[in-house]
Design a protein around this motif. Structure first.
Motif, PDB file in Angstrom:
ATOM      1  N   LEU A 269       0.672  -1.248   0.023  1.00  0.00           N
ATOM      2  CA  LEU A 269       0.179   0.261  -0.133  1.00  0.00           C
ATOM      3  C   LEU A 269       0.787   1.275  -0.072  1.00  0.00           C
ATOM      4  O   LEU A 269       0.534   2.306  -0.808  1.00  0.00           O
ATOM      5  CB  LEU A 269      -1.008  -0.004   1.259  1.00  0.00           C
ATOM      6  N   HIS A 270       1.885   1.240   0.920  1.00  0.00           N
ATOM      7  CA  HIS A 270       2.721   2.349   0.990  1.00  0.00           C
ATOM      8  C   HIS A 270       3.756   2.312  -0.238  1.00  0.00           C
ATOM      9  O   HIS A 270       3.802   3.716  -0.850  1.00  0.00           O
ATOM     10  CB  HIS A 270       3.784   2.152   2.086  1.00  0.00           C
ATOM     11  N   LEU A 271       3.958   1.487  -1.068  1.00  0.00           N
ATOM     12  CA  LEU A 271       4.601   1.366  -2.479  1.00  0.00           C
ATOM     13  C   LEU A 271       3.668   1.926  -3.282  1.00  0.00           C
ATOM     14  O   LEU A 271       4.137   2.188  -4.681  1.00  0.00           O
ATOM     15  CB  LEU A 271       5.374   0.033  -2.797  1.00  0.00           C
ATOM     16  N   GLY A 272       2.471   1.521  -3.354  1.00  0.00           N
ATOM     17  CA  GLY A 272       1.452   2.047  -4.255  1.00  0.00           C
ATOM     18  C   GLY A 272       1.345   0.736  -5.257  1.00  0.00           C
ATOM     19  O   GLY A 272       1.029   1.057  -6.503  1.00  0.00           O
ATOM     20  N   ILE A 273       1.590  -0.682  -5.065  1.00  0.00           N
ATOM     21  CA  ILE A 273       1.461  -1.679  -5.842  1.00  0.00           C
ATOM     22  C   ILE A 273       0.408  -2.534  -5.317  1.00  0.00           C
ATOM     23  O   ILE A 273      -0.073  -2.533  -4.137  1.00  0.00           O
ATOM     24  CB  ILE A 273       2.656  -2.443  -6.031  1.00  0.00           C
ATOM     25  N   GLY A 274      -0.053  -3.394  -5.965  1.00  0.00           N
ATOM     26  CA  GLY A 274      -1.180  -4.443  -5.737  1.00  0.00           C
ATOM     27  C   GLY A 274      -0.546  -5.701  -5.206  1.00  0.00           C
ATOM     28  O   GLY A 274       0.382  -5.949  -5.821  1.00  0.00           O
ATOM     29  N   LEU A 275      -1.333  -6.607  -4.518  1.00  0.00           N
ATOM     30  CA  LEU A 275      -0.677  -7.835  -4.081  1.00  0.00           C
ATOM     31  C   LEU A 275      -1.693  -8.752  -4.277  1.00  0.00           C
ATOM     32  O   LEU A 275      -2.783  -8.642  -4.268  1.00  0.00           O
ATOM     33  CB  LEU A 275      -0.253  -7.744  -2.707  1.00  0.00           C
ATOM     34  N   GLY A 276      -1.294 -10.013  -4.749  1.00  0.00           N
ATOM     35  CA  GLY A 276      -2.645 -10.904  -4.899  1.00  0.00           C
ATOM     36  C   GLY A 276      -3.229 -10.830  -6.005  1.00  0.00           C
ATOM     37  O   GLY A 276      -2.807 -10.183  -7.155  1.00  0.00           O
ATOM     38  N   HIS A 277      -4.293 -11.102  -5.817  1.00  0.00           N
ATOM     39  CA  HIS A 277      -5.265 -11.244  -6.914  1.00  0.00           C
ATOM     40  C   HIS A 277      -6.276  -9.967  -6.957  1.00  0.00           C
ATOM     41  O   HIS A 277      -6.316  -9.398  -5.730  1.00  0.00           O
ATOM     42  CB  HIS A 277      -6.411 -12.313  -7.225  1.00  0.00           C
ATOM     43  N   GLN A 278      -6.399  -9.110  -8.041  1.00  0.00           N
ATOM     44  CA  GLN A 278      -7.085  -7.858  -8.079  1.00  0.00           C
ATOM     45  C   GLN A 278      -8.784  -8.339  -8.568  1.00  0.00           C
ATOM     46  O   GLN A 278      -8.492  -8.987  -9.674  1.00  0.00           O
ATOM     47  CB  GLN A 278      -6.605  -6.881  -8.778  1.00  0.00           C
ATOM     48  N   ARG A 279      -9.696  -7.953  -8.119  1.00  0.00           N
ATOM     49  CA  ARG A 279     -11.037  -8.077  -8.443  1.00  0.00           C
ATOM     50  C   ARG A 279     -11.429  -6.942  -9.300  1.00  0.00           C
ATOM     51  O   ARG A 279     -11.266  -5.774  -8.954  1.00  0.00           O
ATOM     52  CB  ARG A 279     -11.993  -8.505  -7.601  1.00  0.00           C
TER      53      ARG A 279
END
Length: 60
Positions: free
Chosen positions: A50-60
């Motif tokens: 969140l701090h880096l502004g990236i997503g983790l795992g699956h995104q719906r």
């Protein structure tokens, strides 16, 4: 009887750790698997992402 609570181990995020986290983000690796590999909690990984502004795992 002594209270046996687990001591929290805090580790700094190195440049290598961040690079690895970004690679996992791009590959969409499940967060639980990343947690085991990096020996960090799912919450710690999500907060850093969140701090880096990236997503983790699956995104719906």
């Amino acid at each position: 009887m002594a209270n046996k609570t687990k001591k929290t181990v805090r580790r700094e995020w190195t440049k290598e750790n961040i690079k690895e986290l970004k690679a996992h983000s791009k590959a969409r690796t499940p967060v639980a698997k990343i947690a085991k590999e990096t020996k960090r909690t799912v919450g710690a990984l999500r907060q850093k992402a969140l701090h880096l502004g990236i997503g983790l795992g699956h995104q719906r």
